[in-house]
Write an enzyme that holds these catalytic residues in place. Sequence first.
Site, PDB file in Angstrom:
ATOM      1  N   ARG A 169      36.303 114.620 -49.828  1.00 54.72           N
ATOM      2  CA  ARG A 169      36.475 115.045 -48.435  1.00 54.72           C
ATOM      3  C   ARG A 169      36.160 116.535 -48.394  1.00 54.72           C
ATOM      4  O   ARG A 169      36.827 117.328 -49.059  1.00 54.72           O
ATOM      5  CB  ARG A 169      37.909 114.776 -47.989  1.00 54.72           C
ATOM      6  CG  ARG A 169      38.202 115.064 -46.510  1.00 54.72           C
ATOM      7  CD  ARG A 169      39.648 114.663 -46.226  1.00 54.72           C
ATOM      8  NE  ARG A 169      40.058 114.923 -44.866  1.00 54.72           N
ATOM      9  CZ  ARG A 169      39.964 114.064 -43.858  1.00 54.72           C
ATOM     10  NH1 ARG A 169      39.428 112.879 -44.057  1.00 54.72           N
ATOM     11  NH2 ARG A 169      40.399 114.377 -42.658  1.00 54.72           N
ATOM     12  N   HIS A 224      31.715 110.438 -40.934  1.00 53.90           N
ATOM     13  CA  HIS A 224      33.018 109.936 -41.381  1.00 53.90           C
ATOM     14  C   HIS A 224      32.940 108.411 -41.435  1.00 53.90           C
ATOM     15  O   HIS A 224      33.573 107.712 -40.654  1.00 53.90           O
ATOM     16  CB  HIS A 224      34.096 110.396 -40.406  1.00 53.90           C
ATOM     17  CG  HIS A 224      35.500 110.261 -40.917  1.00 53.90           C
ATOM     18  ND1 HIS A 224      35.804 109.818 -42.183  1.00 53.90           N
ATOM     19  CD2 HIS A 224      36.696 110.501 -40.301  1.00 53.90           C
ATOM     20  CE1 HIS A 224      37.107 109.816 -42.340  1.00 53.90           C
ATOM     21  NE2 HIS A 224      37.676 110.220 -41.208  1.00 53.90           N
ATOM     22  N   GLN A 272      36.019 105.872 -41.472  1.00 52.83           N
ATOM     23  CA  GLN A 272      36.670 105.673 -40.181  1.00 52.83           C
ATOM     24  C   GLN A 272      36.009 104.537 -39.414  1.00 52.83           C
ATOM     25  O   GLN A 272      36.673 103.721 -38.776  1.00 52.83           O
ATOM     26  CB  GLN A 272      36.612 106.956 -39.361  1.00 52.83           C
ATOM     27  CG  GLN A 272      37.269 106.860 -37.989  1.00 52.83           C
ATOM     28  CD  GLN A 272      38.756 106.619 -38.083  1.00 52.83           C
ATOM     29  OE1 GLN A 272      39.476 107.358 -38.739  1.00 52.83           O
ATOM     30  NE2 GLN A 272      39.239 105.577 -37.416  1.00 52.83           N
ATOM     31  N   ASP A 327      37.669 111.651 -29.635  1.00 50.83           N
ATOM     32  CA  ASP A 327      38.219 112.412 -30.761  1.00 50.83           C
ATOM     33  C   ASP A 327      38.651 113.765 -30.220  1.00 50.83           C
ATOM     34  O   ASP A 327      38.287 114.156 -29.101  1.00 50.83           O
ATOM     35  CB  ASP A 327      37.156 112.562 -31.861  1.00 50.83           C
ATOM     36  CG  ASP A 327      37.726 113.097 -33.173  1.00 50.83           C
ATOM     37  OD1 ASP A 327      38.959 113.247 -33.284  1.00 50.83           O
ATOM     38  OD2 ASP A 327      36.933 113.372 -34.092  1.00 50.83           O
ATOM     39  N   ARG A 342      42.460 101.606 -41.751  1.00 57.66           N
ATOM     40  CA  ARG A 342      41.859 102.484 -42.766  1.00 57.66           C
ATOM     41  C   ARG A 342      42.212 101.971 -44.162  1.00 57.66           C
ATOM     42  O   ARG A 342      41.381 101.975 -45.075  1.00 57.66           O
ATOM     43  CB  ARG A 342      42.353 103.926 -42.584  1.00 57.66           C
ATOM     44  CG  ARG A 342      41.879 104.645 -41.336  1.00 57.66           C
ATOM     45  CD  ARG A 342      40.387 104.927 -41.359  1.00 57.66           C
ATOM     46  NE  ARG A 342      39.978 105.679 -42.521  1.00 57.66           N
ATOM     47  CZ  ARG A 342      40.079 107.005 -42.639  1.00 57.66           C
ATOM     48  NH1 ARG A 342      40.571 107.735 -41.638  1.00 57.66           N
ATOM     49  NH2 ARG A 342      39.666 107.633 -43.727  1.00 57.66           N
TER      50      ARG A 342
END
Length: 302
Positions: free
Chosen positions: A104, A131, A134, A219, A287
Amino acid sequence: MSVRHFLSLMDLTTEEIRLIIARAIELKAELRAGTLSTLMQNQSAVLVFEKSSTRTRVSFEAGIAQFGGSSIFLAPADSHLGRGEPIADTARVLSRMANLIVMRTGPHERIEQMAQYATIPVINGLSDFNHPCQLLADIQTFTEHRGAIQGRKVAWIGDGNNVCHSWMNAARQLDFELHIAAPKDYRPDQNLIKDCANNIVLTEDPEAAAKDAALVATDTWSGMGHEKEKEARAKKFAGYCVDENLMRAAAKDALFMHCLPAYRGSEVTAAVIDGAQSVIWDEAENRLHAQKSLMEFLLTRA
């Protein structure tokens, strides 16, 4: 067999994405039934996290533990990467000690370098560019609630950021229509726009994007690395809040998603994110299951 990495949804075929989603749903059911796999027994994964995390870290560490493996967490101050060691050297060393790397970071090139020199699977736990983990969870969540996403309309409201980029890749891989409403200065990457042209529509009108959509997603407007721009971004994104009026423009059974953390009253109202159409808690939980499925896929094909 050569090692497989997951830096982007484009590292998988359409069929592989569908298989991973289907297996994620199976793993979710198995966990609830108390059935645990020993896939990673006597194996370890290294989590190289150069950015803060809640859901990504916990979901990977929990998933690895549920597979019978162990995880080693490295923050910048915990490794020589934080002192300037080349990524190539770190990748070579970790490959001789562990079975999987989750990274990350900021610049996407850092993850690409890690994968270039690693001889074990590397997973993108987030970069400034995308990402993808996700999106596996998001597609799993949509599938559980509404079935296949192919041919459906999805609306993305707000910043054309890393999560938006992964939604764009998902649209071309899974053949759905993504309508992106973003201020002109905050549109997605131009090259990615060209690559995804057949499956995306760009607009500055949130209501037009949301009209008849099966899913509305957003987001935070000031994600990691943009904290100092919070006030300026709030002004630019005025009018892009997902509220009850915007959701009324979407399909009657439209879902709402947010990758979290969320700021009620900014990019979304409390009435929407805490309302009946919101599936954010399923999305967050998934997730765990989607990433377990991904790890199983990569480790059994490496």
